[in-house]
Design a protein around this motif. Structure first.
Motif, mmCIF file in Angstrom:
data_model
loop_
_atom_site.group_PDB
_atom_site.id
_atom_site.type_symbol
_atom_site.label_atom_id
_atom_site.label_comp_id
_atom_site.label_asym_id
_atom_site.label_seq_id
_atom_site.Cartn_x
_atom_site.Cartn_y
_atom_site.Cartn_z
ATOM 1 N N VAL A 54 0.825 -0.987 0.074
ATOM 2 C CA VAL A 54 0.170 -0.251 0.140
ATOM 3 C C VAL A 54 0.628 1.044 0.264
ATOM 4 C CG1 VAL A 54 -1.184 1.457 0.872
ATOM 5 C CG2 VAL A 54 -1.565 -1.114 1.299
ATOM 6 N N GLY A 55 1.974 0.972 0.647
ATOM 7 C CA GLY A 55 2.716 2.480 0.551
ATOM 8 C C GLY A 55 3.354 2.858 -0.814
ATOM 9 N N VAL A 56 4.250 1.677 -0.947
ATOM 10 C CA VAL A 56 4.469 1.706 -2.418
ATOM 11 C C VAL A 56 3.567 1.575 -3.695
ATOM 12 C CG1 VAL A 56 5.399 0.775 -4.884
ATOM 13 C CG2 VAL A 56 5.670 -0.206 -2.188
ATOM 14 N N GLU A 57 2.184 1.853 -3.087
ATOM 15 C CA GLU A 57 1.041 2.082 -4.923
ATOM 16 C C GLU A 57 1.000 3.942 -4.159
ATOM 17 O OE1 GLU A 57 -1.335 2.168 -7.456
ATOM 18 O OE2 GLU A 57 0.123 0.928 -7.199
ATOM 19 N N CYS A 58 1.159 4.269 -2.423
ATOM 20 C CA CYS A 58 1.185 5.203 -2.715
ATOM 21 C C CYS A 58 1.964 6.120 -2.495
ATOM 22 C CB CYS A 58 0.178 5.652 -0.886
ATOM 23 S SG CYS A 58 -1.248 5.054 -0.158
ATOM 24 N N MET A 59 3.530 5.977 -2.744
ATOM 25 C CA MET A 59 4.052 6.769 -3.633
ATOM 26 C C MET A 59 4.716 7.162 -4.924
ATOM 27 S SD MET A 59 6.547 7.979 -2.641
ATOM 28 C CE MET A 59 8.565 8.461 -2.803
ATOM 29 N N ARG A 60 4.023 5.547 -5.334
ATOM 30 C CA ARG A 60 3.568 6.278 -6.934
ATOM 31 C C ARG A 60 2.705 7.093 -7.556
ATOM 32 N NH1 ARG A 60 2.595 0.024 -7.734
ATOM 33 N NH2 ARG A 60 4.707 -0.986 -7.940
ATOM 34 N N ILE A 61 1.463 7.418 -6.872
ATOM 35 C CA ILE A 61 0.514 8.013 -7.046
ATOM 36 C C ILE A 61 1.027 9.339 -6.442
ATOM 37 C CG2 ILE A 61 -1.907 9.579 -5.911
ATOM 38 C CD1 ILE A 61 -2.196 5.766 -5.531
ATOM 39 N N ALA A 62 1.714 9.557 -5.530
ATOM 40 C CA ALA A 62 2.475 11.025 -4.662
ATOM 41 C C ALA A 62 3.554 11.412 -6.272
ATOM 42 C CB ALA A 62 3.200 10.999 -3.313
ATOM 43 N N ARG A 63 4.001 10.455 -6.413
ATOM 44 C CA ARG A 63 5.013 10.490 -7.906
ATOM 45 C C ARG A 63 4.357 11.378 -9.108
ATOM 46 N NH1 ARG A 63 8.293 5.777 -6.691
ATOM 47 N NH2 ARG A 63 10.076 6.606 -5.549
ATOM 48 N N LYS A 64 3.046 10.853 -9.128
ATOM 49 C CA LYS A 64 2.145 11.461 -10.782
ATOM 50 C C LYS A 64 2.233 12.737 -9.535
ATOM 51 C CE LYS A 64 -1.239 9.985 -11.023
ATOM 52 N NZ LYS A 64 -2.974 9.361 -11.040
ATOM 53 N N VAL A 65 1.689 12.743 -8.546
ATOM 54 C CA VAL A 65 1.167 13.532 -9.153
ATOM 55 C C VAL A 65 2.018 15.245 -8.378
ATOM 56 C CG1 VAL A 65 -0.224 15.391 -6.522
ATOM 57 C CG2 VAL A 65 -1.075 12.748 -7.462
ATOM 58 N N PHE A 66 2.643 15.087 -8.094
ATOM 59 C CA PHE A 66 3.374 16.129 -7.475
ATOM 60 C C PHE A 66 5.177 16.438 -9.420
ATOM 61 C CE2 PHE A 66 4.279 15.401 -3.355
ATOM 62 C CZ PHE A 66 4.220 16.507 -2.536
ATOM 63 N N ALA A 67 4.794 15.520 -10.036
ATOM 64 C CA ALA A 67 4.782 15.943 -11.241
ATOM 65 C C ALA A 67 3.953 16.536 -11.759
ATOM 66 C CB ALA A 67 5.378 14.432 -12.193
ATOM 67 N N ALA A 68 2.655 16.189 -11.700
ATOM 68 C CA ALA A 68 1.644 17.166 -12.528
ATOM 69 C C ALA A 68 1.710 18.371 -11.659
ATOM 70 C CB ALA A 68 0.329 16.112 -11.929
ATOM 71 N N GLU A 69 2.445 18.701 -10.412
ATOM 72 C CA GLU A 69 1.607 20.128 -10.093
ATOM 73 C C GLU A 69 3.257 21.054 -10.374
ATOM 74 O OE1 GLU A 69 -0.606 21.524 -7.413
ATOM 75 O OE2 GLU A 69 -1.388 19.725 -7.896
ATOM 76 N N ASP A 70 4.392 20.516 -10.380
ATOM 77 C CA ASP A 70 5.432 20.762 -10.898
ATOM 78 C C ASP A 70 5.252 21.196 -12.711
ATOM 79 O OD1 ASP A 70 6.993 20.421 -8.729
ATOM 80 O OD2 ASP A 70 7.483 18.753 -8.797
ATOM 81 N N ALA A 71 5.184 20.741 -13.391
ATOM 82 C CA ALA A 71 4.831 20.933 -14.698
ATOM 83 C C ALA A 71 3.305 21.934 -14.224
ATOM 84 C CB ALA A 71 3.932 19.920 -15.111
ATOM 85 N N LYS A 72 2.141 22.014 -14.124
ATOM 86 C CA LYS A 72 1.478 23.637 -13.641
ATOM 87 C C LYS A 72 2.471 24.662 -13.149
ATOM 88 C CE LYS A 72 -2.756 21.145 -12.357
ATOM 89 N NZ LYS A 72 -3.533 21.094 -10.952
ATOM 90 N N LYS A 73 3.209 24.394 -12.636
ATOM 91 C CA LYS A 73 4.500 25.123 -11.946
ATOM 92 C C LYS A 73 4.987 25.974 -13.070
ATOM 93 C CE LYS A 73 4.217 24.434 -7.512
ATOM 94 N NZ LYS A 73 4.980 23.751 -6.298
ATOM 95 N N LYS A 74 5.716 25.336 -14.107
ATOM 96 C CA LYS A 74 6.359 25.949 -15.094
ATOM 97 C C LYS A 74 5.279 26.588 -16.213
ATOM 98 C CE LYS A 74 9.964 22.241 -14.214
ATOM 99 N NZ LYS A 74 10.054 20.726 -14.412
ATOM 100 N N GLU A 75 3.883 26.622 -16.054
ATOM 101 C CA GLU A 75 3.346 26.967 -17.331
ATOM 102 C C GLU A 75 3.101 28.185 -17.552
ATOM 103 O OE1 GLU A 75 0.079 24.782 -17.989
ATOM 104 O OE2 GLU A 75 1.050 22.895 -18.432
#
Length: 75
Positions: A54-75
């Motif tokens: 469960v922790g690994v799955e949450c980490m995968r999701i967190a990486r995806k979410v933070f990548a999307a947030e970082d991409a929004k900041k760059k726009e």
């Protein structure tokens, strides 16, 4: 207090294996100021108490979410 509620919700949703809801609450927590360091502590607790898979799955999701947030900041 909002952040504490998000952190509690993250742990409960992870333990219930509600990953879609976990992702939504993570996005809200980030908007309310959850840092990557704080999330790391939450993920550690999830892995210990809800199980490593469960922790690994949450980490995968967190990486995806933070990548999307970082991409929004760059726009």
């Amino acid at each position: 207090e909002k952040l504490a509620n998000h952190i509690s919700s993250e742990g409960i949703l992870a333990a219930m294996n509600r990953m879609h809801e976990w992702e939504l609450h993570l996005r809200g927590a980030i908007r309310n100021g959850l840092t990557k360091d704080e999330l790391q502590a939450v993920l550690h607790q999830i892995a210990v108490y809800a199980g490593v898979p469960v922790g690994v799955e949450c980490m995968r999701i967190a990486r995806k979410v933070f990548a999307a947030e970082d991409a929004k900041k760059k726009e």
